[in-house]
Motif scaffolding. Structure first.
Motif, PDB file in Angstrom:
ATOM      1  N   MET A 269      -4.490  -3.707  -8.431  1.00  0.00           N
ATOM      2  CA  MET A 269      -3.110  -4.074  -8.726  1.00  0.00           C
ATOM      3  C   MET A 269      -2.164  -3.591  -7.642  1.00  0.00           C
ATOM      4  O   MET A 269      -1.241  -4.303  -7.226  1.00  0.00           O
ATOM      5  CB  MET A 269      -2.684  -3.499 -10.076  1.00  0.00           C
ATOM      6  N   VAL A 275       3.749  -4.917  -4.943  1.00  0.00           N
ATOM      7  CA  VAL A 275       3.604  -4.042  -6.104  1.00  0.00           C
ATOM      8  C   VAL A 275       3.824  -2.585  -5.718  1.00  0.00           C
ATOM      9  O   VAL A 275       4.598  -1.864  -6.356  1.00  0.00           O
ATOM     10  CB  VAL A 275       2.225  -4.231  -6.768  1.00  0.00           C
ATOM     11  N   THR A 276       3.126  -2.126  -4.685  1.00  0.00           N
ATOM     12  CA  THR A 276       3.312  -0.737  -4.257  1.00  0.00           C
ATOM     13  C   THR A 276       4.759  -0.499  -3.830  1.00  0.00           C
ATOM     14  O   THR A 276       5.368   0.525  -4.172  1.00  0.00           O
ATOM     15  CB  THR A 276       2.361  -0.402  -3.092  1.00  0.00           C
ATOM     16  N   SER A 278       7.359  -2.076  -4.905  1.00  0.00           N
ATOM     17  CA  SER A 278       8.179  -2.072  -6.117  1.00  0.00           C
ATOM     18  C   SER A 278       8.135  -0.714  -6.803  1.00  0.00           C
ATOM     19  O   SER A 278       9.159  -0.205  -7.275  1.00  0.00           O
ATOM     20  CB  SER A 278       7.703  -3.154  -7.090  1.00  0.00           C
ATOM     21  N   CYS A 279       6.944  -0.118  -6.877  1.00  0.00           N
ATOM     22  CA  CYS A 279       6.810   1.194  -7.509  1.00  0.00           C
ATOM     23  C   CYS A 279       7.580   2.268  -6.738  1.00  0.00           C
ATOM     24  O   CYS A 279       8.248   3.118  -7.327  1.00  0.00           O
ATOM     25  CB  CYS A 279       5.332   1.573  -7.616  1.00  0.00           C
ATOM     26  N   LEU A 398       8.253  -7.295 -11.368  1.00  0.00           N
ATOM     27  CA  LEU A 398       7.229  -7.596 -10.362  1.00  0.00           C
ATOM     28  C   LEU A 398       5.890  -6.964 -10.711  1.00  0.00           C
ATOM     29  O   LEU A 398       4.836  -7.586 -10.545  1.00  0.00           O
ATOM     30  CB  LEU A 398       7.692  -7.115  -8.989  1.00  0.00           C
ATOM     31  N   VAL A 399       5.904  -5.729 -11.194  1.00  0.00           N
ATOM     32  CA  VAL A 399       4.653  -5.062 -11.540  1.00  0.00           C
ATOM     33  C   VAL A 399       3.982  -5.769 -12.715  1.00  0.00           C
ATOM     34  O   VAL A 399       2.764  -5.946 -12.733  1.00  0.00           O
ATOM     35  CB  VAL A 399       4.903  -3.576 -11.861  1.00  0.00           C
ATOM     36  N   ALA A 402       2.102  -8.980 -11.842  1.00  0.00           N
ATOM     37  CA  ALA A 402       0.895  -8.811 -11.032  1.00  0.00           C
ATOM     38  C   ALA A 402      -0.374  -8.708 -11.865  1.00  0.00           C
ATOM     39  O   ALA A 402      -1.476  -8.716 -11.308  1.00  0.00           O
ATOM     40  CB  ALA A 402       1.030  -7.569 -10.145  1.00  0.00           C
ATOM     41  N   ALA A 411      -0.044  -1.623 -16.236  1.00  0.00           N
ATOM     42  CA  ALA A 411       1.027  -1.894 -15.282  1.00  0.00           C
ATOM     43  C   ALA A 411       2.289  -1.126 -15.642  1.00  0.00           C
ATOM     44  O   ALA A 411       2.974  -0.578 -14.772  1.00  0.00           O
ATOM     45  CB  ALA A 411       1.307  -3.399 -15.242  1.00  0.00           C
TER      46      ALA A 411
END
Length: 488
Positions: A269, A275-276, A278-279, A398-399, A402, A411
């Motif tokens: 993920m 994704v990364t 976004s986190c 976004l997460v 995914a 997630a």
């Protein structure tokens, strides 16, 4: 979202057949409002707590908020994963129970140690604020992500008002202990409502296990580093010990997690586009958010007449009055989350992150220059609330996009963990900043931060907001190079 993800969502959309759409949204909203009220109630109460329990330093007081957010870090990982593996009802009842017990401990003990323990438990249970992302998505089927994110953002805005104003009113009219008694009763009612309204729909196939050891290990090394940040000026060279332990523990943790079958973060993920990033952005916005709240709450409640004339500053407000300063923050927080849903779902998340970061930085720059009048905070709170909500809504959406619905909890846990770490880091950062230079409060054993440190704190927070821009632009550039390499 891929066709596979859509099929997974469709297969799970019947999970809410035993509870109406309105009931699911209602209990989801209650969980988000209550848990955010607990989070946002603490900043304006910190000066009250410091005075009531005779805490000597700002760092000692703000460790309550750090404990709350670190407890949340563990909860954000474990509870959403519990929902994936053992059903949404079980996870939400567990979260509400931890929240209830966490409020009960200081209600019975009425001391700093019991309050610290209670904050850890309430923080863990506070992960319930993101659990609706999972059970609403699974229970509502198509469109569940949009509804779930809307509930999260709007509920957060209402929670800010309930926490910062309602808590101040309770403490002003009653006492800290009475507040925790009331919170215990509300938590117990929420636990019962979670059991009655959230359907028990265990997954058809349980994949994986909950990485408890990895989670506790991660929280431990993060806490060691934060301890150095908050206590470094007090402990001197001795603060290097937890720093060394934290860094060594973090390096070892990363090495072990790469090979672990129960890794805290899902590697596949995290490799999905943005994704990364976004986190990381969620963590940065959380850092800005908590720093802003603590800077405002501390400055606003300093009583100028209590200090020597040469040191005098502050607005002399009560916890309740400080809460009212946050109303514009809550209003624009709801607005910001609502306006980004369509562009994020249409693939324009990067501009949303950039605009949110710039707006947040502008609000913090304003407060760095103007923070000695109440109207300064009303303007700054509105700007910062708008920017932060745009970033949070984009990141959580976004997460979720995914992964398929059966992994919604995982997630949620990943994004929530970055949120908790960001809040904890922002708290530690402000604690370190406000401990750099202290002035005495005549006639007491207390000390408060020198006035100039507040401007410094706002400038540092503004720089952190702009790091969001760097993060998403670097991520997009790397994705472009990766796509070009595959195409060639």
């Amino acid at each position: 979202m891929t066709e596979t993800h859509e099929r997974s969502r469709g297969a799970l959309s019947g999970a809410g057949t035993n509870a109406s759409r309105a009931a699911l949204i209602g209990i989801g909203s209650l969980l988000v409002v209550l848990t955010n009220a607990v989070i946002f109630i603490l900043p304006p109460l910190l000066p009250v707590i410091q005075a009531q329990y005779g805490l000597a330093t700002v760092a000692e007081t703000t460790w309550l908020y750090t404990a709350l957010t670190l407890g949340g870090g563990a909860g954000f990982i474990l509870l959403p994963r519990l929902a994936d593996l053992h059903g949404d009802r079980n996870a939400n009842v567990a979260a509400a129970t931890f929240l209830t017990v966490g409020a009960l401990v200081p209600a019975l003990g009425d001391s700093y140690p019991t309050l610290l323990a209670g904050c850890i438990l309430m923080g863990f249970g506070g992960a319930a604020q993101v659990l609706p992302l999972g059970f609403l998505r699974r229970g509502l089927g198509d469109g569940g992500i949009t509804v779930a994110v809307a509930v999260l953002v709007i509920g957060t805005g209402l929670g800010i008002v309930a926490g910062m104003i309602g808590g101040g009113l309770i403490v002003q009219s009653l006492s800290l202990r009475s507040f925790f008694v009331i919170l215990t009763a509300v938590g117990a009612a929420t636990t019962l409502a979670s059991y009655l309204l959230i359907p028990h729909a265990p997954p058809v196939v349980r994949t994986g296990r909950i990485g408890v050891v990895g989670t506790v290990w991660m929280i431990a090394w993060v806490a060691a580093i934060l301890l150095t940040l908050t206590q470094g000026l007090v402990w001197g060279n001795a603060a290097l010990v937890p720093l060394a332990l934290g860094v060594a523990g973090g390096i070892a943790w990363v090495s072990v997690e790469r090979r672990s079958p129960t890794a805290v973060f899902d590697v596949a993920m995290m490799k999905a586009p943005l994704v990364t990033a976004s986190c990381i952005c969620i963590a940065l916005f959380a850092t800005v958010n908590s720093a802003f709240l603590l800077l405002v709450s501390t400055y606003a409640q300093i009583i100028p007449d209590a200090l020597r004339p040469a040191d005098a500053y502050g607005l002399g407000l009560s916890a309740l009055d400080t809460g009212w300063l946050m109303v514009p923050f809550a209003v624009t927080f709801v607005v910001g989350g609502a306006i980004v849903d369509r562009p994020v779902n249409n693939g324009r998340a990067v501009p949303v992150f950039v605009i949110g970061a710039i707006i947040s930085a502008a609000g913090l720059a304003w407060l760095a220059l103007a923070h000695d009048q109440q109207w300064h905070y009303l303007v700054g709170a509105a700007i910062v609330g708008l920017g932060c909500s745009m970033g949070f809504a984009a990141g959580f959406t976004l997460v979720q996009l995914a992964v398929p619905a059966e992994k919604a909890g995982m997630a949620t846990g990943v994004a929530g963990t970055f949120l908790a770490v960001g809040f904890a880091f922002g708290t530690a950062l402000v604690s370190a900043d406000l401990s750099a230079s202290l002035v005495p409060v005549p006639g007491t054993s207390l000390e408060v931060a020198a006035e100039g440190l507040y401007g410094t704190g706002y400038w540092i927070s503004g720089v952190l907001a702009l790091l969001v821009v760097v993060t998403v632009l670097v991520s997009r550039a790397r994705s472009g190079r990766r796509a070009a390499a595959i195409g060639s």
